[in-house]
Design an enzyme around this catalytic site. Structure first.
Site, PDB file in Angstrom:
ATOM      1  N   ASP A  13       0.856  -1.183   0.000  1.00  0.00           N
ATOM      2  CA  ASP A  13       0.000   0.000   0.000  1.00  0.00           C
ATOM      3  C   ASP A  13       0.894   1.235   0.000  1.00  0.00           C
ATOM      4  OD1 ASP A  13      -1.976   1.862   0.253  1.00  0.00           O
ATOM      5  OD2 ASP A  13      -2.803   1.063   2.131  1.00  0.00           O
ATOM      6  N   ASP A 111      -3.338   2.435  -5.725  1.00  0.00           N
ATOM      7  CA  ASP A 111      -2.061   2.378  -5.006  1.00  0.00           C
ATOM      8  C   ASP A 111      -1.929   1.166  -4.092  1.00  0.00           C
ATOM      9  OD1 ASP A 111      -3.851   3.191  -3.038  1.00  0.00           O
ATOM     10  OD2 ASP A 111      -2.312   4.320  -1.978  1.00  0.00           O
ATOM     11  N   GLU A 112      -2.681   0.112  -4.373  1.00  0.00           N
ATOM     12  CA  GLU A 112      -2.650  -1.054  -3.495  1.00  0.00           C
ATOM     13  C   GLU A 112      -2.705  -2.338  -4.300  1.00  0.00           C
ATOM     14  OE1 GLU A 112      -5.543  -1.519   0.033  1.00  0.00           O
ATOM     15  OE2 GLU A 112      -6.074   0.315  -1.026  1.00  0.00           O
TER      16      GLU A 112
END
Ligand SMILES: [Mg+2]
Length: 418
Positions: A13, A111-112
């Site tokens: 993350d 973003d993960e």
């Protein structure tokens, strides 16, 4: 689940992703509170905060907060509008990095991502070394920081990365999943929404451990099927696989003719054009596939597909064109006219290291000789697709293959179209 092989699931993350990119791109924003979101207009702006840098979070600013409230909390912060295209391109870069650590990467947001690294220990070492290498690679290539959680399942890995933010690394030892989360607030349980947490609280449960120790029957009675799921998650049990879901399984292009078409050579020319467009799209998306299929719809709407699978993935125009032509020439349409043709490519694979040699071997195979693109490249061995992509980048999408120029195509083939 005991007899199953222990999995190594990694959750990556990025920390304060949007605002970190702003700080990376603009040196003057570094170490300052940065708020990405709507225009604050001196505290009278509408809309919300999309992301806040850690410096801004110290003022109590967080994402989804009204921008006017953020402005009141910290008027001196840097307020910037989101640049989604920039964030998406950084995201793509990060996912590429992650794919080097596992072929099984499931991106769950910009973003993960989850990685299933089971079986890679021999290459990467123990979990903490693996997590460190991932963080280090991301930092080296993008200067951004990520938090990484490692566990035997997705929900614990996700909780772990959340617990160690920012720039953290946390491994939950296998077999200790339940203990790892028992003292955490129910809010931390991945899979429990706000409403569920509220009703659990009203039942007197405050920690994840409270739910873990409760009776399954009671939870099932209150929450139905979801109750059993909650109980399992609270006990650190989660068997969901890391899936490449969301990623496409095939990519295709097709054309429906304005009227049904008879001429083989016209259809072949259309397949040429489709190959060109499709492979260009594939190269932009970075996709290569092993299976090439053509779709043919005849007058009267009967639809057929024919495919062929190679040993190696491709996305070059010549190969995909020659495969589609071959499939088309082997298709017996019983003198019926054609209403639609399409090409799709599937079976996206990992590119073997020796791909180039095989690619060269295949190139000579039944390639219809219309234009010597190598000659256009002016240099032997220049990849014509790469050249075309470069020209399009320089001069725009109107740049095309000479074979598609209308006068040339009519003169050479003697067609006036269909
Ligand atoms: Mg994040």
């Amino acid at each position: 689940m005991n007899e199953k092989r222990k999995r190594i699931i990694v959750h990556v993350d990025m920390d304060a992703f949007y605002s970190s990119i702003e700080q990376m791109d603009r040196a003057e924003y570094r170490n300052r509170p940065v708020v990405v979101g709507a225009d604050p207009r001196g505290g009278r702006g509408r809309g919300v905060v999309s992301a806040a840098s850690y410096e801004a979070r110290k003022y109590g600013i967080h994402s989804a907060m009204p921008i006017s409230q953020a402005y009141r909390l910290c008027p001196e912060a840097v307020y910037v509008r989101p640049r989604m295209r920039r964030y998406e391109s950084v995201s793509k870069h990060i996912m590429k990095i992650l794919e080097q650590f596992s072929p099984l990467v499931e991106q769950i947001s910009i973003d993960e991502a989850f990685l299933d690294c089971t079986g890679t220990e021999a290459l990467t070492g123990p979990e903490n070394i693996l997590a460190m290498s991932i963080k280090e690679r991301i930092r080296q290539e993008t200067t951004l920081t990520a938090s990484v959680g490692v566990a035997s399942n997705k929900s614990i890995a996700k909780i772990a990365s959340e617990l160690c933010k920012p720039d953290g690394l946390l491994v939950c030892p296998s077999g200790e999943e339940g203990k790892f989360i028992e003292n955490l607030s129910l809010k931390c349980l991945w899979g429990a929404g706000e409403k569920t947490v509220k009703s659990l609280n009203s039942l007197g449960y405050t920690t994840i451990g409270d739910v873990a120790k409760s009776s399954r029957a009671v939870l099932e009675k209150i929450f139905g099927k979801h109750g059993l799921k909650l109980w399992r998650l609270a006990n650190g049990i989660d068997e969901r696989p890391v899936k490449k879901e969301g990623s496409r399984k095939s990519i295709g292009e097709e054309i429906t003719f304005s009227r049904d078409v008879e001429s083989d050579s016209y259809i072949e020319h259309v397949l040429f054009r489709i190959s060109d467009r499709l492979t260009r799209k594939m190269r932009i998306l970075g996709l290569k596939g092993r299976t090439v299929s053509i779709k043919i719809r005849l007058q009267g709407f009967e639809t057929f597909t024919r495919s062929r699978t190679l040993d190696f993935p491709v996305n070059d125009m010549k190969t995909i064109r020659s495969m589609s032509l071959e499939l088309f020439r082997h298709f017996d349409r019983n003198d019926k006219k054609v209403r639609l043709v399409g090409i799709s490519v599937s079976n996206f694979g990992v590119k073997p290291a020796h791909i180039n040699e095989q690619f060269e071997l295949f190139r000579g195979d039944r390639i219809e000789n219309s234009m010597n693109e190598e000659k256009i490249a002016g240099q032997r061995g220049t990849d014509p697709d790469a050249l075309l992509d470069k020209m399009k980048k320089l001069y725009g999408e109107k740049v095309t293959r000479a074979a598609f120029l209308p006068n040339l195509y009519e003169k050479e083939r003697g067609w006036g179209g269909d």
